[in-house]
Design a protein around this motif. Structure first.
Motif, PDB file in Angstrom:
ATOM      1  N   GLU A 114       0.802  -1.226   0.000  1.00  0.00           N
ATOM      2  CA  GLU A 114       0.000   0.000   0.000  1.00  0.00           C
ATOM      3  C   GLU A 114       0.835   1.276   0.000  1.00  0.00           C
ATOM      4  OE1 GLU A 114      -2.622  -0.489   3.350  1.00  0.00           O
ATOM      5  OE2 GLU A 114      -3.915  -1.901   2.256  1.00  0.00           O
ATOM      6  N   ALA A 115       2.134   1.151   0.222  1.00  0.00           N
ATOM      7  CA  ALA A 115       3.003   2.333   0.295  1.00  0.00           C
ATOM      8  C   ALA A 115       3.117   3.025  -1.057  1.00  0.00           C
ATOM      9  CB  ALA A 115       4.387   1.929   0.786  1.00  0.00           C
ATOM     10  N   GLU A 116       3.026   4.341  -1.046  1.00  0.00           N
ATOM     11  CA  GLU A 116       3.208   5.111  -2.273  1.00  0.00           C
ATOM     12  C   GLU A 116       4.646   5.035  -2.756  1.00  0.00           C
ATOM     13  OE1 GLU A 116       1.591   9.053  -2.723  1.00  0.00           O
ATOM     14  OE2 GLU A 116       0.044   8.582  -1.240  1.00  0.00           O
ATOM     15  N   ASP A 117       5.594   5.098  -1.836  1.00  0.00           N
ATOM     16  CA  ASP A 117       7.013   5.012  -2.181  1.00  0.00           C
ATOM     17  C   ASP A 117       7.637   3.862  -1.395  1.00  0.00           C
ATOM     18  OD1 ASP A 117       9.728   5.308  -2.700  1.00  0.00           O
ATOM     19  OD2 ASP A 117       9.630   7.502  -2.680  1.00  0.00           O
ATOM     20  N   LYS A 118       7.675   2.703  -2.030  1.00  0.00           N
ATOM     21  CA  LYS A 118       8.190   1.505  -1.372  1.00  0.00           C
ATOM     22  C   LYS A 118       9.666   1.627  -1.013  1.00  0.00           C
ATOM     23  CE  LYS A 118       4.857  -1.663  -3.523  1.00  0.00           C
ATOM     24  NZ  LYS A 118       3.878  -0.643  -3.767  1.00  0.00           N
ATOM     25  N   VAL A 119      10.442   2.320  -1.845  1.00  0.00           N
ATOM     26  CA  VAL A 119      11.874   2.482  -1.561  1.00  0.00           C
ATOM     27  C   VAL A 119      12.060   3.247  -0.259  1.00  0.00           C
ATOM     28  CG1 VAL A 119      14.039   3.533  -2.347  1.00  0.00           C
ATOM     29  CG2 VAL A 119      12.618   2.269  -3.964  1.00  0.00           C
ATOM     30  N   VAL A 120      11.332   4.321  -0.083  1.00  0.00           N
ATOM     31  CA  VAL A 120      11.452   5.114   1.144  1.00  0.00           C
ATOM     32  C   VAL A 120      10.996   4.307   2.355  1.00  0.00           C
ATOM     33  CG1 VAL A 120      10.576   7.140   2.384  1.00  0.00           C
ATOM     34  CG2 VAL A 120      11.322   7.356   0.015  1.00  0.00           C
ATOM     35  N   LEU A 121       9.883   3.576   2.245  1.00  0.00           N
ATOM     36  CA  LEU A 121       9.392   2.784   3.373  1.00  0.00           C
ATOM     37  C   LEU A 121      10.354   1.666   3.760  1.00  0.00           C
ATOM     38  CD1 LEU A 121       7.108   1.954   5.383  1.00  0.00           C
ATOM     39  CD2 LEU A 121       6.300   0.417   3.574  1.00  0.00           C
ATOM     40  N   LEU A 122      10.887   0.954   2.782  1.00  0.00           N
ATOM     41  CA  LEU A 122      11.638  -0.273   3.048  1.00  0.00           C
ATOM     42  C   LEU A 122      13.144  -0.118   3.107  1.00  0.00           C
ATOM     43  CD1 LEU A 122       9.496  -2.583   0.780  1.00  0.00           C
ATOM     44  CD2 LEU A 122       9.279  -2.195   3.246  1.00  0.00           C
ATOM     45  N   PHE A 123      13.664   1.034   2.622  1.00  0.00           N
ATOM     46  CA  PHE A 123      15.112   1.216   2.597  1.00  0.00           C
ATOM     47  C   PHE A 123      15.575   2.478   3.317  1.00  0.00           C
ATOM     48  CE2 PHE A 123      14.103  -1.582  -0.933  1.00  0.00           C
ATOM     49  CZ  PHE A 123      15.019  -2.605  -0.738  1.00  0.00           C
ATOM     50  N   ASN A 124      14.664   3.159   4.043  1.00  0.00           N
ATOM     51  CA  ASN A 124      15.119   4.302   4.840  1.00  0.00           C
ATOM     52  C   ASN A 124      16.114   3.780   5.865  1.00  0.00           C
ATOM     53  OD1 ASN A 124      13.798   3.895   7.592  1.00  0.00           O
ATOM     54  ND2 ASN A 124      11.993   3.819   6.257  1.00  0.00           N
ATOM     55  N   ASP A 125      16.877   4.660   6.502  1.00  0.00           N
ATOM     56  CA  ASP A 125      17.939   4.218   7.416  1.00  0.00           C
ATOM     57  C   ASP A 125      17.432   3.313   8.538  1.00  0.00           C
ATOM     58  OD1 ASP A 125      20.216   5.230   6.182  1.00  0.00           O
ATOM     59  OD2 ASP A 125      20.058   7.180   7.176  1.00  0.00           O
ATOM     60  N   LYS A 126      16.285   3.627   9.118  1.00  0.00           N
ATOM     61  CA  LYS A 126      15.748   2.823  10.213  1.00  0.00           C
ATOM     62  C   LYS A 126      15.388   1.412   9.720  1.00  0.00           C
ATOM     63  CE  LYS A 126      12.352   3.078  13.934  1.00  0.00           C
ATOM     64  NZ  LYS A 126      11.266   3.863  14.512  1.00  0.00           N
ATOM     65  N   ALA A 127      14.714   1.324   8.587  1.00  0.00           N
ATOM     66  CA  ALA A 127      14.341   0.024   8.010  1.00  0.00           C
ATOM     67  C   ALA A 127      15.579  -0.749   7.580  1.00  0.00           C
ATOM     68  CB  ALA A 127      13.404   0.231   6.826  1.00  0.00           C
ATOM     69  N   PHE A 128      16.558  -0.044   7.027  1.00  0.00           N
ATOM     70  CA  PHE A 128      17.792  -0.697   6.584  1.00  0.00           C
ATOM     71  C   PHE A 128      18.519  -1.320   7.780  1.00  0.00           C
ATOM     72  CE2 PHE A 128      22.173  -0.905   5.000  1.00  0.00           C
ATOM     73  CZ  PHE A 128      21.968  -1.487   3.758  1.00  0.00           C
ATOM     74  N   GLU A 129      18.573  -0.590   8.883  1.00  0.00           N
ATOM     75  CA  GLU A 129      19.214  -1.119  10.107  1.00  0.00           C
ATOM     76  C   GLU A 129      18.508  -2.359  10.618  1.00  0.00           C
ATOM     77  OE1 GLU A 129      19.922   1.535  13.401  1.00  0.00           O
ATOM     78  OE2 GLU A 129      20.618   3.102  12.035  1.00  0.00           O
ATOM     79  N   LYS A 130      17.174  -2.368  10.550  1.00  0.00           N
ATOM     80  CA  LYS A 130      16.390  -3.505  11.035  1.00  0.00           C
ATOM     81  C   LYS A 130      16.521  -4.729  10.132  1.00  0.00           C
ATOM     82  CE  LYS A 130      12.610  -1.034  13.299  1.00  0.00           C
ATOM     83  NZ  LYS A 130      11.150  -0.794  13.270  1.00  0.00           N
ATOM     84  N   GLY A 131      16.533  -4.494   8.831  1.00  0.00           N
ATOM     85  CA  GLY A 131      16.364  -5.611   7.921  1.00  0.00           C
ATOM     86  C   GLY A 131      17.533  -6.024   7.052  1.00  0.00           C
ATOM     87  N   PHE A 132      18.592  -5.229   7.000  1.00  0.00           N
ATOM     88  CA  PHE A 132      19.678  -5.513   6.054  1.00  0.00           C
ATOM     89  C   PHE A 132      21.044  -5.431   6.725  1.00  0.00           C
ATOM     90  CE2 PHE A 132      16.027  -3.875   3.801  1.00  0.00           C
ATOM     91  CZ  PHE A 132      15.890  -4.767   2.765  1.00  0.00           C
ATOM     92  N   LYS A 133      21.995  -6.096   6.129  1.00  0.00           N
ATOM     93  CA  LYS A 133      23.357  -6.060   6.636  1.00  0.00           C
ATOM     94  C   LYS A 133      24.316  -5.974   5.456  1.00  0.00           C
ATOM     95  CE  LYS A 133      26.686  -8.503   9.424  1.00  0.00           C
ATOM     96  NZ  LYS A 133      27.033  -9.685  10.180  1.00  0.00           N
ATOM     97  N   VAL A 134      25.258  -5.035   5.552  1.00  0.00           N
ATOM     98  CA  VAL A 134      26.285  -4.925   4.516  1.00  0.00           C
ATOM     99  C   VAL A 134      27.193  -6.129   4.635  1.00  0.00           C
ATOM    100  CG1 VAL A 134      28.246  -3.558   3.701  1.00  0.00           C
ATOM    101  CG2 VAL A 134      26.159  -2.408   4.446  1.00  0.00           C
ATOM    102  N   THR A 135      27.434  -6.789   3.508  1.00  0.00           N
ATOM    103  CA  THR A 135      28.295  -7.963   3.481  1.00  0.00           C
ATOM    104  C   THR A 135      29.715  -7.558   3.172  1.00  0.00           C
ATOM    105  OG1 THR A 135      27.738  -8.344   1.169  1.00  0.00           O
ATOM    106  CG2 THR A 135      26.438  -9.517   2.806  1.00  0.00           C
ATOM    107  N   GLU A 136      30.647  -8.339   3.647  1.00  0.00           N
ATOM    108  CA  GLU A 136      32.053  -8.003   3.421  1.00  0.00           C
ATOM    109  C   GLU A 136      32.676  -8.864   2.368  1.00  0.00           C
ATOM    110  OE1 GLU A 136      34.181  -7.666   7.117  1.00  0.00           O
ATOM    111  OE2 GLU A 136      32.387  -6.956   8.069  1.00  0.00           O
TER     112      GLU A 136
END
Length: 144
Positions: A122-144
């Motif tokens: 339902e989000a108008e801007d899925k990138v902003v909802l799912l990849f903002n800094d707070k969401a990125f911290e919760k859901g993603f990890k930079v790989t080495e």
């Protein structure tokens, strides 16, 4: 004649299926978080232990001047370029499920439940909802 038409119909249907499958599998190309144009690996900035790529030499300067403004698009690019991987639901931080997923500009994002999936759909801007800094911290990890 009937067999020929049946054979042609089957061939046409097979060709259409292959074309649709190839289009679905094609991954969206990463874009410059500042301009939205195609990236060049000649122009990059270190960001969160990885590299964000830009289209030209001017965009890294704009990014560094206002990183917060471009963070969601930069985070999305990190996942899109396989420098970061999803580890949990970006909305709740809970374990994600493959059967609760949405594709966002070529990146499949998994969620913990139907409520998070619904919020993403339902989000108008899925990138902003799912990849903002707070969401990125919760859901993603930079790989080495």
């Amino acid at each position: 004649m009937k067999n020929l038409l049946t054979t042609l119909g089957i061939c046409l249907l097979s060709l259409m299926t292959l074309t649709i499958s190839a289009a679905e599998e094609k991954k969206a190309e990463p874009q410059c978080p500042v301009s939205g144009k195609a990236i060049s690996k000649d122009h990059s900035v270190s960001y969160k232990g990885a590299e964000v790529y830009f289209c030209c030499p001017k965009c890294p300067k704009a990014f560094e001047m206002d990183t917060k403004k471009y963070a969601a698009k930069a985070n999305h690019q990190l996942v899109q370029t396989d420098q970061a991987k999803q580890v949990k639901c970006p909305i709740t931080g809970r374990p994600d499920r493959e059967d609760k997923a949405v594709t966002v500009n070529g990146v499949e994002v998994n969620f913990c439940c139907g409520n998070c999936l619904k919020a993403a759909n339902e989000a108008e801007d899925k990138v902003v909802l799912l990849f903002n800094d707070k969401a990125f911290e919760k859901g993603f990890k930079v790989t080495e």
